[in-house]
Design an enzyme around this catalytic site. Sequence first.
Site, PDB file in Angstrom:
ATOM      1  CG  ASN A  38     -20.078  12.130 -11.067  1.00  0.00           C
ATOM      2  OD1 ASN A  38     -19.196  11.572 -10.420  1.00  0.00           O
ATOM      3  ND2 ASN A  38     -20.145  12.043 -12.383  1.00  0.00           N
ATOM      4  CB  ILE A  39     -22.460   9.918  -6.472  1.00  0.00           C
ATOM      5  CG1 ILE A  39     -22.866   9.154  -7.733  1.00  0.00           C
ATOM      6  CG2 ILE A  39     -23.565  10.858  -6.020  1.00  0.00           C
ATOM      7  CD1 ILE A  39     -24.064   8.212  -7.516  1.00  0.00           C
TER       8      ILE A  39
ATOM      9  CB  CYS B  95     -27.015  18.497  -8.388  1.00  0.00           C
ATOM     10  SG  CYS B  95     -28.066  17.529  -7.266  1.00  0.00           S
TER      11      CYS B  95
ATOM     12  CG  ASP C  32     -31.785  12.648 -10.374  1.00  0.00           C
ATOM     13  OD1 ASP C  32     -32.419  13.062 -11.364  1.00  0.00           O
ATOM     14  OD2 ASP C  32     -31.089  11.618 -10.398  1.00  0.00           O
ATOM     15  N   GLY C  33     -31.290  16.522  -7.565  1.00  0.00           N
ATOM     16  CA  GLY C  33     -31.633  17.397  -6.456  1.00  0.00           C
ATOM     17  C   GLY C  33     -31.648  16.745  -5.097  1.00  0.00           C
TER      18      GLY C  33
ATOM     19  CG  ASP D 106     -26.809  12.573  -4.264  1.00  0.00           C
ATOM     20  OD1 ASP D 106     -27.036  12.032  -3.175  1.00  0.00           O
ATOM     21  OD2 ASP D 106     -26.952  11.981  -5.352  1.00  0.00           O
ATOM     22  NE  ARG D 107     -23.670  16.759  -7.971  1.00  0.00           N
ATOM     23  CZ  ARG D 107     -23.397  16.466  -9.242  1.00  0.00           C
ATOM     24  NH1 ARG D 107     -22.252  16.905  -9.775  1.00  0.00           N
ATOM     25  NH2 ARG D 107     -24.224  15.745  -9.965  1.00  0.00           N
TER      26      ARG D 107
END
Length: 659
Positions: free
Chosen positions: A367-368, A429, A431-432, A434-435
């Site tokens: 994750n971030i 991912c 929330d769709g 970022d990754r």
Amino acid sequence: PTLTFPRGAAAPAPSAAAAAAATGGRAVVEEEEAALGLRDSQPHTPVRSFEHQKPGLKMASASSSMVYSTSTPISSSTIKAQTEDVPLLPGEDVKSKEKDVIYICHFNGPKKGVVYITNYRLYFKSVELDPMTTLDVPLGVISRVEKIGGQSSRGENSYGLEITCKDMRNLRFALKQEGRSRKSMFENLTKHAFPISSGLQFFAFENKETCYEDGWKVYDPIEEFKRLGLPDEKRKWRITNINQNYELCDTYPPILVVPASASDDDLRKVAAFRSKGRLPVLSWIHPDNQAVIVRCSQPLVGMSGKRSKDDEKYVDIIRESNGQTQKLTIFDARPSVNAVANKATGGGYEGDDAYQRAELIFLDIHNIHVMRESLRKLKDIVYPSVEESHWLSSLESTHWLEHIKFVLAGAIQVADKLASGKNSALIHCSDGWDRTAQLTSLALLMLDSFYRTTKGFEVLIEKEWLSFGHKFATRIGHGDKNHADADRSPIFLQFIDCVWQMTKQFPTAFQFNEVFLVTILDHLYSCRFGTFLYTCEQQRSKEELRKRTVSLWSFINSEMDKYTNPFYTKDQRVLYPVASMRHLDLWVNYYIRWNPWFRQQQDPVQQRYKELLVVREQLLKKLEELQIMDSSTGMLPHVSNSSTPSSPVPVSPRSQTTL
């Protein structure tokens, strides 16, 4: 990964540059300072060559003497005179001037000079004129400003300001304790570097630059869908304006591509079962087998294992769209343990019992927060010094290249599923934004050669990152002084790093070069252009960015030669990069570019190409002068700049080498 340093220069003494200058080594010092990013001659320096700008300023070695500073208020009558000292952009104004400040250079020792703070940049200019030292830092790059030392500080240069930057460097300035000089500089920096926190507007809204190209016209969603063959002949997909007012999903673009058999009411029901309303929509369709890449967010399964018949039916419609997919492949970018943990907050993943005709694959991309910590560790080992003796172990401890490997490996699986398996893929991912954006955009680069052109790459960023709501404002922290915000993360930097890895493995497949990628990252932070501001299309539309700001693509596309790869050869084939640690390198020309003791890895042929471009411009200018002189005699045929190609003709490596 390899680093090249001068022999015995892993931990240089501050006096090295001064000694070089004292023995006539000015060229060496200037070369080191160019690598440090202090000279206008650096290719990716964010300064346009407009008529109003001054010639590039030079820099040189530092003075190590102890000096003090005084604060000088700026009036409108003095601003005009100071433009001789500061290279101002149209719309840029000097806000304050601090005299006798000491710039504590990590490499060449203290330098006495003047600091100018404008509404766009921090500009340091040494008092030594032969040679001169300058430092040019866009305020958007600044992440944190701290006061160092107190009234009781007695050490040399121990009282001043420490500036943490987002582009892998820190800056330190020493000021005198008497007076209010530090307070003045701190307040002006804080005010203009963090306009959102100060109630001001971004410099992008004050920037009055003019460019030859209109970058806001680069991406037209309808034209892009037409290029992809949509709506398709079999009418399996349709273009809808259901999100025109951002009512279906406030972080999606207004124009979407969805299954033709799904009604608007179906779309609303599916959106209600997906996190943030980010329902599955089409990103790309294969021109031959009609397999698709669809992106979305996680389903809202929760601890109770909720189900949605509408969502399950919708996912199955996507599976049936190309007629060859027995099982739709769902790529969940997260590690499986994280996906399970998200059930506790109402999220989750597509279980086998509910989605029986789907295959779920977890890609183990962290994750971030993990990525932010990894970049922090990387910065610690590359700035201000690199410890060569423990370099490999230190780099491994950051896990940065390991994360790059997992992102690339995930995108390769997606691309291979469509190209070889002829199966459609659904990617999400949490929330769709970022990754998911990393995976879709990298997979599209591998599958579609259009995105490997300069314009195509700009379209890719506009489509997969900007229009689909990657949270640039919070991930970068534009204009926000809250440097400890947990939402900050180098997701887009990671994507550009992956692209750079691909350009190294396929040096002829991309129309753009490394300077293009570095320029994008520099202006990701600078806030000079409107391109990366805010988090979604809805906010950008509300702020009227297209009317009130200049696009980054306007700037780049007006000087295309600078960003062109001379080896580019159009190739329709699918690219499969090798995502193993043995084939991945640290991008030293970006992460360690501020260290003057590091010799940047420059391709001699690329350098020769740049030189030839300069020669071409000189010859064209000379030809125009001759035409003017001989126009009355008619001795020369008319030739103008417009008759020359705007970009160089692609050549093979062999012919380029011969040239």
